[in-house]
Design a protein around this motif. Sequence first.
Motif, PDB file in Angstrom:
ATOM      1  N   ARG A  29       0.845  -1.198   0.000  1.00 60.53           N
ATOM      2  CA  ARG A  29       0.000   0.000   0.000  1.00 60.53           C
ATOM      3  C   ARG A  29       0.878   1.246   0.000  1.00 60.53           C
ATOM      4  O   ARG A  29       1.810   1.349   0.797  1.00 60.53           O
ATOM      5  N   VAL A  30       0.558   2.189  -0.890  1.00 57.10           N
ATOM      6  CA  VAL A  30       1.236   3.479  -0.948  1.00 57.10           C
ATOM      7  C   VAL A  30       0.196   4.561  -0.704  1.00 57.10           C
ATOM      8  O   VAL A  30      -0.854   4.571  -1.341  1.00 57.10           O
ATOM      9  N   GLU A  31       0.511   5.441   0.245  1.00 49.19           N
ATOM     10  CA  GLU A  31      -0.340   6.588   0.525  1.00 49.19           C
ATOM     11  C   GLU A  31       0.518   7.822   0.324  1.00 49.19           C
ATOM     12  O   GLU A  31       1.327   8.167   1.182  1.00 49.19           O
ATOM     13  N   GLY A  32       0.387   8.472  -0.846  1.00 48.12           N
ATOM     14  CA  GLY A  32       1.213   9.632  -1.161  1.00 48.12           C
ATOM     15  C   GLY A  32       1.400   9.772  -2.645  1.00 48.12           C
ATOM     16  O   GLY A  32       0.573   9.317  -3.433  1.00 48.12           O
ATOM     17  N   ASP A  33       2.496  10.379  -3.034  1.00 51.36           N
ATOM     18  CA  ASP A  33       2.768  10.677  -4.433  1.00 51.36           C
ATOM     19  C   ASP A  33       3.877   9.790  -4.974  1.00 51.36           C
ATOM     20  O   ASP A  33       4.877   9.550  -4.294  1.00 51.36           O
ATOM     21  N   VAL A  34       3.688   9.310  -6.212  1.00 54.38           N
ATOM     22  CA  VAL A  34       4.648   8.424  -6.861  1.00 54.38           C
ATOM     23  C   VAL A  34       4.998   9.006  -8.223  1.00 54.38           C
ATOM     24  O   VAL A  34       4.109   9.408  -8.979  1.00 54.38           O
ATOM     25  N   SER A  35       6.293   9.032  -8.540  1.00 50.66           N
ATOM     26  CA  SER A  35       6.757   9.478  -9.851  1.00 50.66           C
ATOM     27  C   SER A  35       7.865   8.533 -10.301  1.00 50.66           C
ATOM     28  O   SER A  35       8.959   8.534  -9.737  1.00 50.66           O
ATOM     29  N   VAL A  36       7.567   7.683 -11.295  1.00 52.79           N
ATOM     30  CA  VAL A  36       8.504   6.681 -11.806  1.00 52.79           C
ATOM     31  C   VAL A  36       8.298   6.542 -13.314  1.00 52.79           C
ATOM     32  O   VAL A  36       7.312   7.018 -13.859  1.00 52.79           O
ATOM     33  N   LYS A  37       9.216   5.862 -13.970  1.00 53.88           N
ATOM     34  CA  LYS A  37       9.088   5.641 -15.411  1.00 53.88           C
ATOM     35  C   LYS A  37       7.966   4.642 -15.711  1.00 53.88           C
ATOM     36  O   LYS A  37       7.123   4.887 -16.554  1.00 53.88           O
ATOM     37  N   PHE A  38       7.973   3.503 -15.018  1.00 50.89           N
ATOM     38  CA  PHE A  38       6.923   2.492 -15.207  1.00 50.89           C
ATOM     39  C   PHE A  38       6.333   2.142 -13.850  1.00 50.89           C
ATOM     40  O   PHE A  38       7.063   1.787 -12.930  1.00 50.89           O
ATOM     41  N   LEU A  39       5.016   2.252 -13.743  1.00 47.85           N
ATOM     42  CA  LEU A  39       4.315   1.949 -12.501  1.00 47.85           C
ATOM     43  C   LEU A  39       3.393   0.764 -12.719  1.00 47.85           C
ATOM     44  O   LEU A  39       2.597   0.749 -13.656  1.00 47.85           O
ATOM     45  N   SER A  40       3.526  -0.235 -11.861  1.00 51.83           N
ATOM     46  CA  SER A  40       2.618  -1.372 -11.876  1.00 51.83           C
ATOM     47  C   SER A  40       2.021  -1.525 -10.479  1.00 51.83           C
ATOM     48  O   SER A  40       2.745  -1.806  -9.525  1.00 51.83           O
ATOM     49  N   THR A  46      -2.362  -1.230  -3.577  1.00 49.75           N
ATOM     50  CA  THR A  46      -3.196  -0.031  -3.606  1.00 49.75           C
ATOM     51  C   THR A  46      -2.312   1.201  -3.584  1.00 49.75           C
ATOM     52  O   THR A  46      -1.270   1.221  -2.923  1.00 49.75           O
ATOM     53  N   LEU A  47      -2.741   2.217  -4.299  1.00 43.63           N
ATOM     54  CA  LEU A  47      -2.063   3.500  -4.291  1.00 43.63           C
ATOM     55  C   LEU A  47      -3.145   4.559  -4.094  1.00 43.63           C
ATOM     56  O   LEU A  47      -4.102   4.618  -4.858  1.00 43.63           O
ATOM     57  N   THR A  48      -3.001   5.342  -3.047  1.00 41.92           N
ATOM     58  CA  THR A  48      -3.913   6.446  -2.775  1.00 41.92           C
ATOM     59  C   THR A  48      -3.087   7.717  -2.817  1.00 41.92           C
ATOM     60  O   THR A  48      -2.199   7.898  -1.982  1.00 41.92           O
ATOM     61  N   GLY A  49      -3.337   8.568  -3.813  1.00 38.98           N
ATOM     62  CA  GLY A  49      -2.558   9.793  -3.966  1.00 38.98           C
ATOM     63  C   GLY A  49      -2.419  10.162  -5.417  1.00 38.98           C
ATOM     64  O   GLY A  49      -3.318   9.916  -6.229  1.00 38.98           O
ATOM     65  N   ASN A  50      -1.270  10.720  -5.760  1.00 42.58           N
ATOM     66  CA  ASN A  50      -1.000  11.184  -7.117  1.00 42.58           C
ATOM     67  C   ASN A  50       0.135  10.373  -7.718  1.00 42.58           C
ATOM     68  O   ASN A  50       1.133  10.125  -7.050  1.00 42.58           O
ATOM     69  N   ALA A  51      -0.035   9.997  -8.994  1.00 40.39           N
ATOM     70  CA  ALA A  51       0.992   9.205  -9.672  1.00 40.39           C
ATOM     71  C   ALA A  51       1.328   9.841 -11.007  1.00 40.39           C
ATOM     72  O   ALA A  51       0.444  10.344 -11.707  1.00 40.39           O
ATOM     73  N   ARG A  52       2.631   9.806 -11.346  1.00 39.26           N
ATOM     74  CA  ARG A  52       3.124  10.235 -12.653  1.00 39.26           C
ATOM     75  C   ARG A  52       4.028   9.124 -13.168  1.00 39.26           C
ATOM     76  O   ARG A  52       4.867   8.618 -12.430  1.00 39.26           O
ATOM     77  N   ALA A  53       3.841   8.782 -14.447  1.00 39.20           N
ATOM     78  CA  ALA A  53       4.659   7.725 -15.044  1.00 39.20           C
ATOM     79  C   ALA A  53       4.615   7.857 -16.556  1.00 39.20           C
ATOM     80  O   ALA A  53       3.698   8.478 -17.099  1.00 39.20           O
ATOM     81  N   ASP A  54       5.597   7.273 -17.220  1.00 41.27           N
ATOM     82  CA  ASP A  54       5.493   7.154 -18.667  1.00 41.27           C
ATOM     83  C   ASP A  54       4.442   6.103 -19.005  1.00 41.27           C
ATOM     84  O   ASP A  54       3.657   6.266 -19.919  1.00 41.27           O
ATOM     85  N   ASP A  55       4.444   5.005 -18.238  1.00 37.69           N
ATOM     86  CA  ASP A  55       3.571   3.862 -18.502  1.00 37.69           C
ATOM     87  C   ASP A  55       3.045   3.347 -17.171  1.00 37.69           C
ATOM     88  O   ASP A  55       3.817   3.199 -16.224  1.00 37.69           O
ATOM     89  N   ALA A  56       1.734   3.098 -17.084  1.00 37.20           N
ATOM     90  CA  ALA A  56       1.141   2.598 -15.845  1.00 37.20           C
ATOM     91  C   ALA A  56       0.207   1.435 -16.150  1.00 37.20           C
ATOM     92  O   ALA A  56      -0.639   1.531 -17.036  1.00 37.20           O
ATOM     93  N   LEU A  57       0.374   0.349 -15.396  1.00 38.17           N
ATOM     94  CA  LEU A  57      -0.493  -0.816 -15.479  1.00 38.17           C
ATOM     95  C   LEU A  57      -1.152  -0.988 -14.131  1.00 38.17           C
ATOM     96  O   LEU A  57      -0.476  -1.182 -13.110  1.00 38.17           O
TER      97      LEU A  57
END
Length: 135
Positions: A29-40, A46-57
């Motif tokens: 579980r992630v609660e917060g912001d994520v910024s990565v090239k590929f997010l799975s 679970t991810l609750t927050g904001n995400a930035r990625a080139d590709d997300a699955l």
Amino acid sequence: MTADHSLFAADLVVTGTVTGRGRLDVDGRVEGDVSVKFLSVNRDGTLTGNARADDALLSGSLVGTIRANKVTVARSGRLSGLVEYEVLGIEPGGLFEAECRPTTAPALETGRRAATAGAEPAAPGRARRLAPGPA
């Protein structure tokens, strides 16, 4: 795992900001912001927050905002919130309750050129362009 591939295990809870230049697999579980090239976000992740990625699955759950060049919601995935995308795919069975904003601007500053507008054919098991970004 390699230096450019990280895994948040099922028993891990991360609160705060996560950044990286590689791949992140979330089984916990992630609660917060994520910024990565590929997010799975995997099936039980679970991810609750904001995400930035080139590709997300998304095979698990994301509640919040995601901005990615390519977003795929798998049949076990759930996306609720806001999605800014260049290419969006939702597999049958995937739960999608999000406001959509198509964009041609890169999600991350990777020097990658934005894709050209227009429909793209879908390859089996791959997302396809459902709506071109703004002109």
